[in-house]
Design a protein around this motif. Structure first.
Motif, PDB file in Angstrom:
ATOM      1  N   MET A   1       0.905  -1.240   0.019  1.00  0.00           N
ATOM      2  CA  MET A   1      -0.095  -0.032  -0.067  1.00  0.00           C
ATOM      3  C   MET A   1       0.868   1.208   0.132  1.00  0.00           C
ATOM      4  N   GLU A   2       0.488   2.168  -0.977  1.00  0.00           N
ATOM      5  CA  GLU A   2       1.258   3.241  -0.833  1.00  0.00           C
ATOM      6  C   GLU A   2       1.057   4.444   0.117  1.00  0.00           C
ATOM      7  N   LYS A   3       1.932   5.026   0.672  1.00  0.00           N
ATOM      8  CA  LYS A   3       1.541   6.390   1.718  1.00  0.00           C
ATOM      9  C   LYS A   3       1.454   7.611   1.067  1.00  0.00           C
ATOM     10  N   ILE A   4       0.352   8.301   1.285  1.00  0.00           N
ATOM     11  CA  ILE A   4       0.380   9.478   0.465  1.00  0.00           C
ATOM     12  C   ILE A   4       0.102  10.647   1.629  1.00  0.00           C
ATOM     13  N   GLU A   5       0.757  11.615   1.549  1.00  0.00           N
ATOM     14  CA  GLU A   5       0.865  12.784   2.175  1.00  0.00           C
ATOM     15  C   GLU A   5       0.718  14.006   1.482  1.00  0.00           C
ATOM     16  N   ILE A   6      -0.219  14.996   1.936  1.00  0.00           N
ATOM     17  CA  ILE A   6      -0.401  16.225   1.209  1.00  0.00           C
ATOM     18  C   ILE A   6       0.211  17.320   2.365  1.00  0.00           C
ATOM     19  N   ILE A   7       1.237  17.921   1.924  1.00  0.00           N
ATOM     20  CA  ILE A   7       2.190  18.868   2.884  1.00  0.00           C
ATOM     21  C   ILE A   7       1.909  20.236   2.398  1.00  0.00           C
ATOM     22  N   SER A   8       1.665  21.251   3.162  1.00  0.00           N
ATOM     23  CA  SER A   8       1.662  22.698   2.680  1.00  0.00           C
ATOM     24  C   SER A   8       3.039  23.078   2.805  1.00  0.00           C
ATOM     25  N   ILE A   9       3.557  23.707   1.858  1.00  0.00           N
ATOM     26  CA  ILE A   9       5.286  24.157   1.637  1.00  0.00           C
ATOM     27  C   ILE A   9       5.207  25.761   1.554  1.00  0.00           C
ATOM     28  N   LYS A  10       6.147  26.034   2.485  1.00  0.00           N
ATOM     29  CA  LYS A  10       6.526  27.693   2.537  1.00  0.00           C
ATOM     30  C   LYS A  10       7.768  27.908   1.689  1.00  0.00           C
ATOM     31  N   ASP A  11       8.709  27.094   1.490  1.00  0.00           N
ATOM     32  CA  ASP A  11       9.789  27.229   0.849  1.00  0.00           C
ATOM     33  C   ASP A  11       9.909  26.233  -0.437  1.00  0.00           C
ATOM     34  N   LEU A  12      10.217  26.798  -1.486  1.00  0.00           N
ATOM     35  CA  LEU A  12      10.189  26.227  -2.906  1.00  0.00           C
ATOM     36  C   LEU A  12      11.572  25.481  -3.054  1.00  0.00           C
ATOM     37  N   LYS A  13      12.700  26.115  -2.619  1.00  0.00           N
ATOM     38  CA  LYS A  13      14.016  25.527  -2.860  1.00  0.00           C
ATOM     39  C   LYS A  13      14.253  23.929  -2.708  1.00  0.00           C
ATOM     40  N   PRO A  14      13.893  23.344  -1.493  1.00  0.00           N
ATOM     41  CA  PRO A  14      14.113  21.968  -1.524  1.00  0.00           C
ATOM     42  C   PRO A  14      13.286  21.065  -2.251  1.00  0.00           C
TER      43      PRO A  14
END
Length: 186
Positions: A1-14
């Motif tokens: 089973m695949e683990k799915i996460e939706i994460i808010s980002i504040k920094d684009l660089k990484p």
């Protein structure tokens, strides 16, 4: 089973290189509505981050970026503030698996919490897969500018909640705002 996460980002660089790759892959055969030059895509991603005001999410599948959505809450259209979804992009490897729907859900929840009653996006008139995807989520065409259709959705609409994940099996669900293409200076 695949683990799915939706994460808010504040920094684009990484994530810039991964998101640029996803964008270019998703738009690989779309020469009408997308940027093709990698350096231009990178500038566009920076522009999106600058205007997102907390509305930039990345979907991760087993820890790997697989898609993203960007909302600009303070967009104006005909003198009214109506938030716009500038970009919804899913890596072709993961399209048709419900990631676009999950990303959209996150964006709509964000806007509802901020008190907005309506959201809009622009979709290419010939991007029929994306248009069908948005229509299933309750978006309706409200305007046209050149090759772009403006679609809007009332955030009180329950149609979104009634969609089963089986129905959202679009191969391509991405959009770019006409404002971001023309006036962003990208």
């Amino acid at each position: 089973m695949e683990k799915i996460e939706i994460i808010s980002i504040k920094d684009l660089k990484p994530l810039a290189e991964d998101l640029k790759r996803i964008y270019l892959e998703a738009y690989r055969e779309d020469y009408i509505y997308a940027y093709r030059d990698p350096s231009r895509v990178k500038r566009y991603l920076k522009w999106l981050m600058k205007h997102a005001d907390g509305g930039f999410w990345v979907a991760f599948v087993n820890g790997k970026p697989a898609g993203f959505i960007v909302v600009q809450p303070d967009c104006r259209f005909h003198g009214k503030v109506v938030p716009e979804i500038h970009e919804l992009v899913v890596d072709p490897v993961y399209q048709g698996q419900g990631l676009g729907k999950l990303l959209m859900q996150k964006a709509l929840e964000f806007l509802k919490k901020r008190g907005f009653k309506r959201v809009a996006l622009w979709v290419g008139e010939k991007n029929e897969d994306a248009r069908r995807f948005y229509e299933k989520l309750g978006f309706k065409v409200t305007d046209r500018q050149g090759a772009w259709l403006r679609m809007e959705k009332e955030l009180e609409d329950k149609a979104y909640d009634q969609i089963s994940s089986k129905e959202s099996s679009t191969k391509k669900a991405s959009t770019t705002s006409t404002n971001s293409m023309i006036s962003s200076g990208v």
